[in-house]
Write an enzyme that holds these catalytic residues in place. Structure first.
Site, mmCIF file in Angstrom:
data_model
loop_
_atom_site.group_PDB
_atom_site.id
_atom_site.type_symbol
_atom_site.label_atom_id
_atom_site.label_comp_id
_atom_site.label_asym_id
_atom_site.label_seq_id
_atom_site.Cartn_x
_atom_site.Cartn_y
_atom_site.Cartn_z
ATOM 1 N N HIS A 277 0.823 -1.214 0.133
ATOM 2 C CA HIS A 277 0.101 0.052 -0.073
ATOM 3 C C HIS A 277 0.996 1.166 0.140
ATOM 4 C CE1 HIS A 277 -3.665 2.529 1.446
ATOM 5 N NE2 HIS A 277 -2.658 3.258 2.036
ATOM 6 N N GLU A 278 1.897 1.404 0.672
ATOM 7 C CA GLU A 278 2.775 2.484 1.022
ATOM 8 C C GLU A 278 3.709 2.517 -0.292
ATOM 9 O OE1 GLU A 278 2.179 4.689 3.123
ATOM 10 O OE2 GLU A 278 1.133 3.525 4.404
ATOM 11 N N HIS B 153 1.473 4.470 -3.060
ATOM 12 C CA HIS B 153 1.368 5.916 -2.951
ATOM 13 C C HIS B 153 2.558 6.177 -3.687
ATOM 14 C CE1 HIS B 153 -1.946 6.542 -0.251
ATOM 15 N NE2 HIS B 153 -1.529 5.726 0.709
ATOM 16 N N GLU C 113 -6.181 6.741 -1.589
ATOM 17 C CA GLU C 113 -5.945 5.561 -0.652
ATOM 18 C C GLU C 113 -6.729 4.284 -1.136
ATOM 19 O OE1 GLU C 113 -4.192 5.395 1.970
ATOM 20 O OE2 GLU C 113 -3.949 7.569 2.151
HETATM 21 ZN ZN ZN Z 1 -2.342 5.153 2.409
#
Ligand code: ZN
Length: 263
Positions: free
Chosen positions: A125-126, A129, A182
């Site tokens: 997830h990170e 980004h 997100e």
């Molecule tokens: Zn996030």
């Protein structure tokens, strides 16, 4: 030089195209030079590092193993040339990413993410980004809002972009990501961990654990994130294709086994 950047950002906002496309095909506003955004990320990371203790023992090795597995199987040519992924002492179950390839996982998160696949969900997830240039997009969008324009107009000298990136955010790291970003990081991150051979179904458990750990009040990390129901539903919608990616990874010999490091 920075002033020129801000001016060109404003010029671009006046009608020239400054759109890029995210890895999932979403059109994005990207007004800033990615090299300058990355440089701000590096500076913010240096500041963070000076005030936080890195966990270099078992937790550190565990996360390094997981991150390396994901980095090794990233789509060709995507992302920074070098990633810096580390665990830092902080009891809050939290994690964040900085442009330029910096990912910080708190020790508090290691208690919530119960196995390598759940941790891979967070790391994926990170990293998503970063890969999707969310910091540039967020900063660009913000610079066009009334507050942001105020910031743009008031900035002088070399700290302009830093102010935009850091306005009101912890450690001058980032403006909070939007909910759309997100959601995108969830789905792109799911692909990334699955591609490395981790179990994508663990993502559902991870977010359940996060919700449980927050006891009603979402931790800072989760507050801008989609609520748990919507998030699980979105992940389920991509699960079949993620499972396929994971199976392909296994067939290609990617069978990450970082768990033993943590036993
Ligand atoms: Zn996030």
């Amino acid at each position: 030089m920075m002033r020129k950047t801000v001016l060109s950002a404003l010029t671009l906002s006046l009608g020239l195209s400054a759109c890029t496309t995210s890895p999932l095909g979403r059109s994005q506003l990207s007004l800033f030079d990615s090299s300058e955004i990355d440089q701000q990320g590096q500076q913010a990371f240096e500041e963070y590092r000076q005030s936080h203790q890195q966990a270099t023992g078992r937790d550190g090795k565990y996360v390094t193993c997981i991150a390396d597995a994901i980095i090794d199987t990233l789509p060709e040519g995507q992302g920074p040339s070098k990633w810096t992924v580390g665990v830092y002492q902080d009891d809050e179950p939290n994690a964040f990413a900085l442009p330029g390839g910096y990912v910080v996982i708190n020790t508090g998160l290691m208690k919530v993410a119960k196995n390598q696949d759940q941790i891979a969900t967070v790391v994926g997830h990170e990293m998503a980004h970063v890969l999707a240039n969310h910091a540039n997009e967020r900063t660009s969008t913000q610079s066009l809002t009334s507050t942001g324009v105020g910031v743009v107009q008031s900035v002088t000298g070399s700290n302009a972009l830093g102010q935009l990136l850091g306005a009101g955010a912890q450690y001058g790291v980032l403006l909070p990501y939007s909910r759309r970003q997100e959601s995108e990081a969830d789905l792109l991150g799911l692909d990334l961990m699955a591609r490395a051979g981790f179990d994508p179904k663990a993502s559902i458990n991870l977010w359940q654990n996060m919700a449980a750990a927050s006891q009603g009040e979402p931790p800072a990390w989760a507050s801008t994130h989609p609520n748990n129901g919507a998030r699980s539903e979105a992940l389920e919608g991509r699960m079949q294709s993620a499972i396929k990616l994971s199976e392909q990874a296994h067939a290609a010999g990617h069978n990450p086994s970082c768990a033993s490091l943590n036993s």
